[in-house]
Design a protein around this motif. Structure first.
Motif: not given
Length: 652
Positions: A38-49
């Motif tokens: 969704l955005i270029h930040n792995a930590h945010v993407v993992e949180d969204l998952r």
């Protein structure tokens, strides 16, 4: 050693909006999907998952009826069309700035122009933009532009529309455009670098020039983080890009007296805080010494720098200045000239002792121990920030038209001059724009260049949006027989067009009046207000037939109530025929004066005696109620006195 944290570090508006949309959609029944990150930040993407946002790189894996949140960088046009065709619901978290660039690419295609994107060819934002135009060109910098121009002389003749990746380094964009403007004959250039990105890059460059170590926080796949690092490396001898605080080490800060910290647009505030705290600890460890009481005391004071925003308490007011406690070692004050633009105002009319006041640091004099502040400059800066934010938020602002100049008008919005091109004024082509002076108008800001103090706006976009909303409401509620108050917009020989709320309907000349008229101009003119009702409408063809005549009133009944056979009426001649003349007895009811009843002598044609529009007295000689026909006579009024004279007794 202080750590200077960039004020612009962290989520930009587009990223913040994308994450919020994803979190909101994930909370709905069934969760949702995202295509790629969704955005270029792995930590945010993992949180969204973890919150229920499933990730896939293959659009065909998303079942029909499911919902996908489109990433902030935008998506390929073909992918969007495929999702729609398969019945997949979409929630667009695409940054509004990226959406605007996609529209410019599509517009270039519709105008027969070739779109050029300045940016990273492998970045998803750029790939998405390129898909919205036909045969889109992507150049990563001026060298690529030169190579394309050198490949074929015909390239210089191609009409081009140039846009730029929102996170591109400005120098790369401007250098590339200079080459294209110089070499090509037909180039339209749109500066689509995000204002927040430009501000972030400028602030990073400023801080990097002041520090010994510069730390840039952000995902290594993030283009804007990469560009921040490149910019800082040109101005600071020691720059490090990290994703999390655990990548820092004490060795990084050896021999440093000041460090700087900034972060990419996709970096959450929590990570920035972690890094800031870790930097402070690592710096303390690198110094390897206890801080003295004097150092702790000094640190308790606020450090003032030119250009800082500070909030303080008014402690004293004199005729020429206002003294402010801002929690710093220096004594701070505001000159009267920096408090207000009004030279006649008194300081005590604006502030009082004990008031909290936000100001701008103009100058710090550590030697003499004072700091000059300005409220006026801060107020001006806030206005500019509001203007810049209005571009991102597409906010509707209000202003006053102050002047007409070459090509358009100038609107004053909170003291800022906004240029509105004539094509965006909302007025017809060739209209007298000077008539708008002094008017209050609503507009959207479409372009801001703070460095050049240039702001461009559009009134037309607001009026068109309002008109479309009014049109949608009208078509949703229109009914046969419904009454509207409308304005005459234009006239033809066969009727008039009336605006009834964003939609024009036509009133045929026969529906304008019960009286017989030759042209609509006899009863109305452009700009008149008319009470109309709907006769019929066609939503598919967007056609509406309107009437003005009140059909609840029967003209024939009006005639029957007013006249009977033998009555005399004053009538208007409405039409001359070879066999006689038609005259209007009451509006909507005509009677015939046969040629034999026009005069008390023989005439060859009615126009020998009568003319259209003439008012004459007639006698009603016959009424056919079934066929609604009336016979009239002028001759009966002329011959009656003579007949009476013949019957009178002769005096001897």
């Amino acid at each position: 050693m202080p750590v200077i944290l960039a004020k612009s570090a962290g989520f930009c508006y587009g990223v913040k909006r994308a994450v919020a949309l994803a979190e909101q959609t994930a909370g709905e029944d069934g969760g949702c999907w995202m295509l790629g990150d969704l955005i270029h930040n792995a930590h945010v993407v993992e949180d969204l998952r973890r919150r229920g946002v499933r990730k896939t790189d293959r659009p065909e894996e998303i079942p029909a009826g499911q919902t996908v949140v489109l990433r902030s960088h935008g998506e390929l046009r073909s992918v969007l069309e495929g999702l729609e065709a398969r019945g997949v619901k979409t929630v667009s978290a695409t940054c509004p700035n990226v959406v605007r660039i996609q529209r410019l690419a599509a517009q270039a295609e519709s105008e027969g122009r070739r779109c050029v994107v300045i940016g990273d060819p492998n970045h998803p934002e750029v790939r998405g933009i390129a898909s919205w135009g036909r045969d889109t060109l992507v150049f990563d910098g001026p060298e690529a532009v030169k190579m394309w121009l050198a490949a074929d002389a015909e390239h210089r003749k191609i009409p081009l529309t140039v846009v730029v990746q929102t996170t591109c380094i400005r120098e790369i964009f401007e250098t590339s455009c200079e080459i294209l403007k110089k070499e090509c004959t037909n180039v339209k250039i749109f500066d689509t670098i995000c204002n927040a990105t430009h501000q972030r890059q400028s602030e990073a460059a400023q801080i990097a020039a002041m520090v010994d170590v510069m730390v840039v926080v952000g995902d290594r796949k993030s283009a804007n983080t990469k560009h921040l690092t490149e910019i800082c490396m040109k101005r600071c001898p020691r720059v490090v890009q990290i994703e999390r605080a655990d990548e820092l080490s004490p060795d990084l800060f050896n021999g440093c007296s000041v460090a700087g910290l900034t972060a990419g647009a996709s970096t959450p505030a929590g990570i920035i805080k972690e890094v800031y705290a870790a930097m402070s600890e690592e710096i303390k460890a690198a110094e390897g010494k206890e801080e003295s009481f004097e150092e702790l005391l000094n640190q308790s004071f606020k450090t003032l720098n030119n250009g800082d925003r500070v909030t303080g308490i008014v402690t004293a007011i004199t005729p020429n200045e206002v003294q402010v406690d801002v929690g710093a070692k220096q004594a701070a004050y505001i000159k009267l000239s920096e408090l207000s633009d009004d030279p006649n105002v008194k300081p005590e009319d604006l502030v009082h002792v004990g008031d909290e006041i936000e100001t701008w640091v103009v100058r710090v004099n550590d030697v003499e121990g004072y700091a000059e502040l300005s409220k006026k400059r801060l107020d001006a800066a806030k206005v500019w920030e509001n203007i810049e934010q209005a571009v991102e938020d597409k906010t509707i602002l209000e202003g006053t038209v102050t002047e007409e100049n070459k090509g358009g008008i100038v609107v004053s919005v909170k003291g800022v001059r906004v240029f509105v091109p004539a094509s965006q004024s909302g007025q017809p082509r060739g209209a007298d724009l000077s008539a708008m002076k002094g008017q209050k108008v609503q507009l959207r800001i479409t372009e801001v260049n703070r460095a050049r103090r240039r702001v461009v706006g559009s009134i037309r976009s607001v009026t068109e949006e309002a008109r479309k909303a009014a049109q949608a409401e009208l078509w949703a509620n229109i009914e046969v027989g419904k009454h509207y108050t409308g304005t005459v917009k234009s006239m033809t020989s066969y009727g008039v067009f009336v605006d009834i709320g964003g939609v024009d309907g036509m009133v045929h000349i026969s529906e304008l009046s019960w009286s017989r008229i030759k042209t609509p101009a006899e009863v109305c003119k452009v700009g008149d207000t008319l009470e109309v009702y709907v006769i019929s409408f066609d939503p598919e063809k967007h056609k509406i037939s309107l009437g003005v005549k009140d059909h609840s009133v029967d003209p024939w009944q009006v005639f029957m109530d007013k006249y009977k056979v033998g009555d005399v009426a004053n009538v208007r001649i409405v039409k001359l025929m070879s066999f006689g003349a038609f005259a209007e007895v009451v509006p909507g009811v005509d009677g015939l004066i046969h040629i034999s009843q026009i005069a008390d002598r023989r005439i060859d044609k009615p126009e020998d005696v009568l003319s259209e529009g003439q008012m004459v007295d007639v006698k009603i000689t016959a009424v056919d109620e079934e066929k609604k026909k009336i016979s009239l006579s002028i001759r009966a009024l002329l011959t009656a006195p003579a007949a009476e004279a013949d019957e009178a007794p002769v005096e001897e």
